[in-house]
Design a protein around this motif. Structure first.
Motif, PDB file in Angstrom:
ATOM      1  N   SER A   1       0.820  -1.203   0.000  1.00 49.00           N
ATOM      2  CA  SER A   1       0.000   0.000   0.000  1.00 49.00           C
ATOM      3  C   SER A   1       0.857   1.257   0.000  1.00 49.00           C
ATOM      4  CB  SER A   1      -0.926  -0.008   1.218  1.00 49.00           C
ATOM      5  OG  SER A   1      -1.680   1.186   1.288  1.00 49.00           O
ATOM      6  N   SER A   2       1.949   1.236   0.766  1.00 53.87           N
ATOM      7  CA  SER A   2       2.795   2.422   0.907  1.00 53.87           C
ATOM      8  C   SER A   2       3.725   2.630  -0.280  1.00 53.87           C
ATOM      9  CB  SER A   2       3.619   2.300   2.186  1.00 53.87           C
ATOM     10  OG  SER A   2       4.591   3.327   2.266  1.00 53.87           O
ATOM     11  N   ASP A   3       4.489   1.592  -0.636  1.00 50.12           N
ATOM     12  CA  ASP A   3       5.546   1.739  -1.638  1.00 50.12           C
ATOM     13  C   ASP A   3       5.197   1.171  -3.003  1.00 50.12           C
ATOM     14  OD1 ASP A   3       7.186   3.009   0.198  1.00 50.12           O
ATOM     15  OD2 ASP A   3       8.020   1.130   0.926  1.00 50.12           O
ATOM     16  N   GLY A   4       4.220   0.262  -3.044  1.00 49.13           N
ATOM     17  CA  GLY A   4       3.784  -0.293  -4.323  1.00 49.13           C
ATOM     18  C   GLY A   4       4.503  -1.553  -4.742  1.00 49.13           C
ATOM     19  N   TYR A   5       5.409  -2.076  -3.907  1.00 48.84           N
ATOM     20  CA  TYR A   5       6.107  -3.307  -4.254  1.00 48.84           C
ATOM     21  C   TYR A   5       6.695  -3.947  -3.006  1.00 48.84           C
ATOM     22  CZ  TYR A   5      10.599  -1.114  -3.364  1.00 48.84           C
ATOM     23  OH  TYR A   5      11.653  -0.497  -2.733  1.00 48.84           O
ATOM     24  N   ILE A   6       6.964  -5.249  -3.070  1.00 45.80           N
ATOM     25  CA  ILE A   6       7.696  -5.973  -2.036  1.00 45.80           C
ATOM     26  C   ILE A   6       8.547  -7.041  -2.719  1.00 45.80           C
ATOM     27  CG2 ILE A   6       6.043  -5.644  -0.149  1.00 45.80           C
ATOM     28  CD1 ILE A   6       4.971  -8.449  -0.755  1.00 45.80           C
TER      29      ILE A   6
END
Length: 306
Positions: free
Chosen positions: A30-35
């Motif tokens: 949600s925050s950064d758009g990737y993991i």
């Protein structure tokens, strides 16, 4: 077997055991758009997937972007479908979509040695035009990506993202980040995030333009000629094959279904059927068959490339 570990933008943590609780994976997406999920695959799985992709794309798929790719890969390669619906993969997808069930859109691509410029995966959606798709916090459609070779964060071949651009739209001024990964790692990213893979070199761009100019006059398939020439040059300098596998998914909600429907419109065609074994595995995980999977009329079987 190697135990999967998770790399996140904040402190690492274990997946949540409470279905109603927001996990660290969900927060970072949600925050950064990737993991990045480290070591999700074993070395044997990586080698097997590379073999499947190379064998299939030797004669199948289409020439484009200096390489080859295959749309709807889980419908043309049984082992790909079995791998992507295995417990180890589905458990991670469920962790991300909970408390809602996982929906597989049916978009699933394999590729070898393709090039890429900066883009996101939502320009075809009507809600991209007015920016609604970037402003709605409930949007949670993702791709899980397996790059089946080690890729250093500074390598031209690695996946690059512009963190948080999934909340902004196309903003070229945002900082970019190369994702250093190992061959067994998985990357999960919001389909709205700006990203780029193997950027074309000056030689790549020159070759592509050359074959586009002469292709029609010599009755050549310019994409095929570009790819074969580029492949020969890669072999001459000893560059290994760069392979990847992608699958799109999301929670069981209107956004995921809307995204899948637009995908059907963009890439109409007969996809085939999934085996009884794969469908049984999905049912055991409370997952319906992929949305993009219903065969359509044969005259609609050819769609534009991505």
């Amino acid at each position: 077997m190697v135990n999967p570990t998770i790399e996140m933008t904040g402190p690492a943590g274990e997946p949540s055991e409470l279905p109603g609780k927001t996990s660290q994976l969900q927060k970072d997406l949600s925050s950064d758009g990737y993991i990045v999920i480290r070591e999700l695959l074993t070395p044997d799985q990586v080698e097997r997937l590379r073999l499947i992709i190379k064998q299939h794309l030797k004669s199948g798929g289409r020439y484009q972007y200096g390489g080859k790719f295959q749309l709807h890969a889980m419908y043309v390669a049984e082992e790909i479908a079995k791998f992507l619906t295995s417990d180890v993969i589905l458990s991670r997808l469920k962790e991300i979509t909970r408390p809602l069930d996982v929906v597989l859109t049916g978009e699933c691509d394999m590729m070898i040695n393709t090039t890429s410029s900066w883009h996101n995966d939502v320009p075809h959606h009507p809600a991209c035009i007015d920016g609604t798709i970037f402003a709605d916090e409930s949007f949670r459609v993702y791709k899980i990506a397996f790059y089946l070779q080690d890729q250093d964060e500074n390598s031209p071949a690695t996946l690059k993202v512009r963190p948080r651009s999934h909340l902004k739209g196309l903003v070229e001024s945002m900082p970019e980040k190369g994702l250093g990964i190992g061959a067994g790692d998985a990357i999960i990213f919001d389909v709205r995030i700006e990203h780029a893979g193997q950027m074309p070199t000056l030689v790549d761009r020159s070759l592509r333009k050359f074959f586009e100019r002469i292709g029609s006059r010599l009755r050549l398939d310019s994409q095929k000629a570009f790819t074969l020439t580029r492949s020969a040059l890669r072999r001459m300098v000893g560059t290994g094959d760069r392979m990847a596998l992608f699958m799109t998914f999301g929670p069981s909600d209107p956004w995921t279904h809307s995204y899948a429907e637009e995908g059907c419109n963009r890439h109409p065609g007969v996809r085939g059927t999934l085996s009884a074994e794969v469908l049984k595995q999905l049912a055991a995980n409370n997952i319906s068959p992929p949305i993009i999977g219903k065969p359509v009329a044969p005259q609609q079987a050819s769609g534009p490339g991505t």
